[in-house]
Design a protein around this motif. Sequence first.
Motif, PDB file in Angstrom:
ATOM      1  N   PRO A  65       0.827  -1.211   0.000  1.00 10.58           N
ATOM      2  CA  PRO A  65       0.000   0.000   0.000  1.00 10.58           C
ATOM      3  C   PRO A  65       0.860   1.259   0.000  1.00 10.58           C
ATOM      4  CG  PRO A  65      -0.809  -1.576   1.613  1.00 10.58           C
ATOM      5  CD  PRO A  65       0.503  -2.097   1.135  1.00 10.58           C
ATOM      6  N   ALA A  66       0.322   2.323  -0.545  1.00 18.73           N
ATOM      7  CA  ALA A  66       1.034   3.588  -0.583  1.00 18.73           C
ATOM      8  C   ALA A  66       1.378   4.046   0.834  1.00 18.73           C
ATOM      9  CB  ALA A  66       0.183   4.646  -1.280  1.00 18.73           C
ATOM     10  N   TYR A  67       2.472   4.791   0.948  1.00 19.91           N
ATOM     11  CA  TYR A  67       2.935   5.230   2.263  1.00 19.91           C
ATOM     12  C   TYR A  67       1.873   6.045   2.994  1.00 19.91           C
ATOM     13  CZ  TYR A  67       6.203   7.094   5.757  1.00 19.91           C
ATOM     14  OH  TYR A  67       6.841   7.421   6.930  1.00 19.91           O
ATOM     15  N   ARG A  68       1.193   6.923   2.290  1.00 27.03           N
ATOM     16  CA  ARG A  68       0.162   7.735   2.946  1.00 27.03           C
ATOM     17  C   ARG A  68      -0.997   6.872   3.434  1.00 27.03           C
ATOM     18  NH1 ARG A  68      -1.611  11.004  -2.517  1.00 27.03           N
ATOM     19  NH2 ARG A  68      -2.608   9.264  -3.615  1.00 27.03           N
ATOM     20  N   SER A  69      -1.289   5.784   2.722  1.00 24.11           N
ATOM     21  CA  SER A  69      -2.335   4.864   3.185  1.00 24.11           C
ATOM     22  C   SER A  69      -1.894   4.164   4.460  1.00 24.11           C
ATOM     23  CB  SER A  69      -2.646   3.831   2.103  1.00 24.11           C
ATOM     24  OG  SER A  69      -3.148   4.446   0.941  1.00 24.11           O
ATOM     25  N   ARG A  70      -0.628   3.815   4.534  1.00 21.47           N
ATOM     26  CA  ARG A  70      -0.112   3.170   5.737  1.00 21.47           C
ATOM     27  C   ARG A  70      -0.128   4.130   6.925  1.00 21.47           C
ATOM     28  NH1 ARG A  70       5.481   1.584   4.165  1.00 21.47           N
ATOM     29  NH2 ARG A  70       5.151   2.483   2.109  1.00 21.47           N
ATOM     30  N   LEU A  71       0.199   5.380   6.678  1.00 21.01           N
ATOM     31  CA  LEU A  71       0.163   6.373   7.757  1.00 21.01           C
ATOM     32  C   LEU A  71      -1.262   6.578   8.262  1.00 21.01           C
ATOM     33  CD1 LEU A  71       2.671   9.118   6.528  1.00 21.01           C
ATOM     34  CD2 LEU A  71       3.102   7.119   7.968  1.00 21.01           C
ATOM     35  N   LEU A  72      -2.211   6.640   7.341  1.00 19.97           N
ATOM     36  CA  LEU A  72      -3.608   6.791   7.747  1.00 19.97           C
ATOM     37  C   LEU A  72      -4.061   5.591   8.565  1.00 19.97           C
ATOM     38  CD1 LEU A  72      -6.280   8.317   7.643  1.00 19.97           C
ATOM     39  CD2 LEU A  72      -6.766   7.204   5.449  1.00 19.97           C
ATOM     40  N   ALA A  73      -3.657   4.394   8.159  1.00 17.51           N
ATOM     41  CA  ALA A  73      -4.021   3.186   8.900  1.00 17.51           C
ATOM     42  C   ALA A  73      -3.419   3.200  10.297  1.00 17.51           C
ATOM     43  CB  ALA A  73      -3.558   1.944   8.139  1.00 17.51           C
ATOM     44  N   GLU A  74      -2.181   3.657  10.424  1.00 17.34           N
ATOM     45  CA  GLU A  74      -1.555   3.731  11.746  1.00 17.34           C
ATOM     46  C   GLU A  74      -2.255   4.755  12.634  1.00 17.34           C
ATOM     47  OE1 GLU A  74       1.120   2.005  13.319  1.00 17.34           O
ATOM     48  OE2 GLU A  74       0.442   0.660  11.728  1.00 17.34           O
ATOM     49  N   ALA A  75      -2.639   5.890  12.044  1.00 17.24           N
ATOM     50  CA  ALA A  75      -3.351   6.905  12.820  1.00 17.24           C
ATOM     51  C   ALA A  75      -4.707   6.383  13.291  1.00 17.24           C
ATOM     52  CB  ALA A  75      -3.524   8.173  11.990  1.00 17.24           C
ATOM     53  N   LEU A  76      -5.450   5.748  12.402  1.00 16.14           N
ATOM     54  CA  LEU A  76      -6.767   5.227  12.765  1.00 16.14           C
ATOM     55  C   LEU A  76      -6.659   4.106  13.794  1.00 16.14           C
ATOM     56  CD1 LEU A  76      -8.507   5.164   9.266  1.00 16.14           C
ATOM     57  CD2 LEU A  76      -9.056   6.663  11.183  1.00 16.14           C
ATOM     58  N   GLY A  77      -5.686   3.232  13.609  1.00 19.34           N
ATOM     59  CA  GLY A  77      -5.515   2.140  14.568  1.00 19.34           C
ATOM     60  C   GLY A  77      -5.149   2.643  15.956  1.00 19.34           C
ATOM     61  N   THR A  78      -4.285   3.662  16.024  1.00 20.67           N
ATOM     62  CA  THR A  78      -3.916   4.227  17.324  1.00 20.67           C
ATOM     63  C   THR A  78      -5.099   4.943  17.945  1.00 20.67           C
ATOM     64  OG1 THR A  78      -1.692   4.560  16.402  1.00 20.67           O
ATOM     65  CG2 THR A  78      -2.160   5.555  18.538  1.00 20.67           C
ATOM     66  N   LEU A  79      -5.894   5.615  17.119  1.00 21.22           N
ATOM     67  CA  LEU A  79      -7.117   6.259  17.604  1.00 21.22           C
ATOM     68  C   LEU A  79      -8.028   5.219  18.259  1.00 21.22           C
ATOM     69  CD1 LEU A  79      -9.269   8.810  15.580  1.00 21.22           C
ATOM     70  CD2 LEU A  79     -10.316   7.071  17.013  1.00 21.22           C
ATOM     71  N   VAL A  80      -8.233   4.102  17.587  1.00 22.29           N
ATOM     72  CA  VAL A  80      -9.095   3.041  18.119  1.00 22.29           C
ATOM     73  C   VAL A  80      -8.521   2.493  19.431  1.00 22.29           C
ATOM     74  CG1 VAL A  80      -9.948   0.701  17.707  1.00 22.29           C
ATOM     75  CG2 VAL A  80     -10.030   2.404  15.867  1.00 22.29           C
ATOM     76  N   LEU A  81      -7.204   2.311  19.477  1.00 17.34           N
ATOM     77  CA  LEU A  81      -6.563   1.785  20.680  1.00 17.34           C
ATOM     78  C   LEU A  81      -6.780   2.711  21.872  1.00 17.34           C
ATOM     79  CD1 LEU A  81      -4.606  -0.236  22.059  1.00 17.34           C
ATOM     80  CD2 LEU A  81      -2.745   1.236  21.293  1.00 17.34           C
ATOM     81  N   VAL A  82      -6.544   4.003  21.682  1.00 21.05           N
ATOM     82  CA  VAL A  82      -6.718   4.966  22.762  1.00 21.05           C
ATOM     83  C   VAL A  82      -8.196   5.099  23.134  1.00 21.05           C
ATOM     84  CG1 VAL A  82      -6.525   7.417  23.358  1.00 21.05           C
ATOM     85  CG2 VAL A  82      -4.602   6.239  22.282  1.00 21.05           C
ATOM     86  N   PHE A  83      -9.040   5.193  22.129  1.00 20.56           N
ATOM     87  CA  PHE A  83     -10.468   5.365  22.388  1.00 20.56           C
ATOM     88  C   PHE A  83     -11.025   4.170  23.157  1.00 20.56           C
ATOM     89  CE2 PHE A  83     -14.997   5.628  21.414  1.00 20.56           C
ATOM     90  CZ  PHE A  83     -15.244   6.994  21.534  1.00 20.56           C
ATOM     91  N   GLY A  84     -10.631   2.957  22.760  1.00 24.72           N
ATOM     92  CA  GLY A  84     -11.145   1.763  23.426  1.00 24.72           C
ATOM     93  C   GLY A  84     -10.538   1.521  24.791  1.00 24.72           C
ATOM     94  N   GLY A  85      -9.205   1.606  24.884  1.00 26.32           N
ATOM     95  CA  GLY A  85      -8.536   1.308  26.146  1.00 26.32           C
ATOM     96  C   GLY A  85      -8.681   2.407  27.183  1.00 26.32           C
ATOM     97  N   VAL A  86      -8.296   3.622  26.806  1.00 23.44           N
ATOM     98  CA  VAL A  86      -8.414   4.743  27.735  1.00 23.44           C
ATOM     99  C   VAL A  86      -9.890   5.036  28.019  1.00 23.44           C
ATOM    100  CG1 VAL A  86      -7.912   7.204  28.078  1.00 23.44           C
ATOM    101  CG2 VAL A  86      -6.197   5.708  27.030  1.00 23.44           C
ATOM    102  N   GLY A  87     -10.728   4.899  26.991  1.00 26.10           N
ATOM    103  CA  GLY A  87     -12.160   5.126  27.185  1.00 26.10           C
ATOM    104  C   GLY A  87     -12.760   4.180  28.207  1.00 26.10           C
ATOM    105  N   THR A  88     -12.356   2.927  28.187  1.00 27.26           N
ATOM    106  CA  THR A  88     -12.838   1.970  29.190  1.00 27.26           C
ATOM    107  C   THR A  88     -12.382   2.375  30.585  1.00 27.26           C
ATOM    108  OG1 THR A  88     -12.815   0.162  27.576  1.00 27.26           O
ATOM    109  CG2 THR A  88     -12.799  -0.448  29.910  1.00 27.26           C
ATOM    110  N   ALA A  89     -11.117   2.806  30.692  1.00 29.29           N
ATOM    111  CA  ALA A  89     -10.599   3.232  31.989  1.00 29.29           C
ATOM    112  C   ALA A  89     -11.360   4.437  32.528  1.00 29.29           C
ATOM    113  CB  ALA A  89      -9.113   3.558  31.868  1.00 29.29           C
TER     114      ALA A  89
END
Length: 259
Positions: free
Chosen positions: A13-37
């Motif tokens: 995948p294009a580099y910008r697509s990979r960056l977007l995927a990393e940003a979205l995945g980290t968003l989900v991680l923080v939203f789910g984990g920190v949100g639960t806390a």
Amino acid sequence: MSEATTAVSPPKPAYRSRLLAEALGTLVLVFGGVGTAIFAAGFKNGVGGLNVGFLGVALAFGLTVLVGVYAFGPISGGYFNPAIALGMAAAGRIPWRDVPGYIVAQFVGGIIGSSLLFWIASDGPKGFLHKTVASGFASNGYGEHSPGGFGMGAAMIIEVILTAVFLYSVIGSTSKLASPGFAGLAIGLTLTLIHLIAIPVDNTSVNPARSLAAAIYGGPDNLAQVWLFLIFPSIGGLLAGFTFKPMMGGIAKARSSLS
């Protein structure tokens, strides 16, 4: 010409697509984990108390990274963590030139995730936002900001060790020698175990992006301690990456000698 065909790797995948995927995945991680806390770990009902506790928060972080790996892993590798990106580069799994962009994307995604949580908390019951911020917004910390009162040295040691363990799990489960399709499960369960160990010590980081995302809303005291959770998980990731690479090289040599 031989009629035998050789396997062709799918286009990267294009580099910008990979960056977007990393940003979205980290968003989900923080939203789910920190949100639960924030919303569920201390939840009280009218009967006398109902909350998910440490176990629920640990499972939330494990489940969110599992979801992220399967959703975004095929695009970017599914790291969602600057320490993992550094360790994967040290292990020779991704080029060093990709790391700065990955790290920036992860920090941006994490901050967006915590900002969304802050927004939701601001529309909560009277006093909820003030109480959440006053309690640290699920930030990492040591000393008086440690859930169990553990000091700086304990936080340093546990972050290095557990980030290295996490990195070993990521590298090993995504290697060519591992069973295909199970990486997300292994990584998610490893992160759950890590949180079960470290939440009482420093609220568990092993991820600089997660730490900064929470600390910016956790008040000046938590923000003043975030340096530890930027540096020591990164050290653990690099140590694991640099030590795992020669181990995998030794395994490859052993396999070639038997063939």
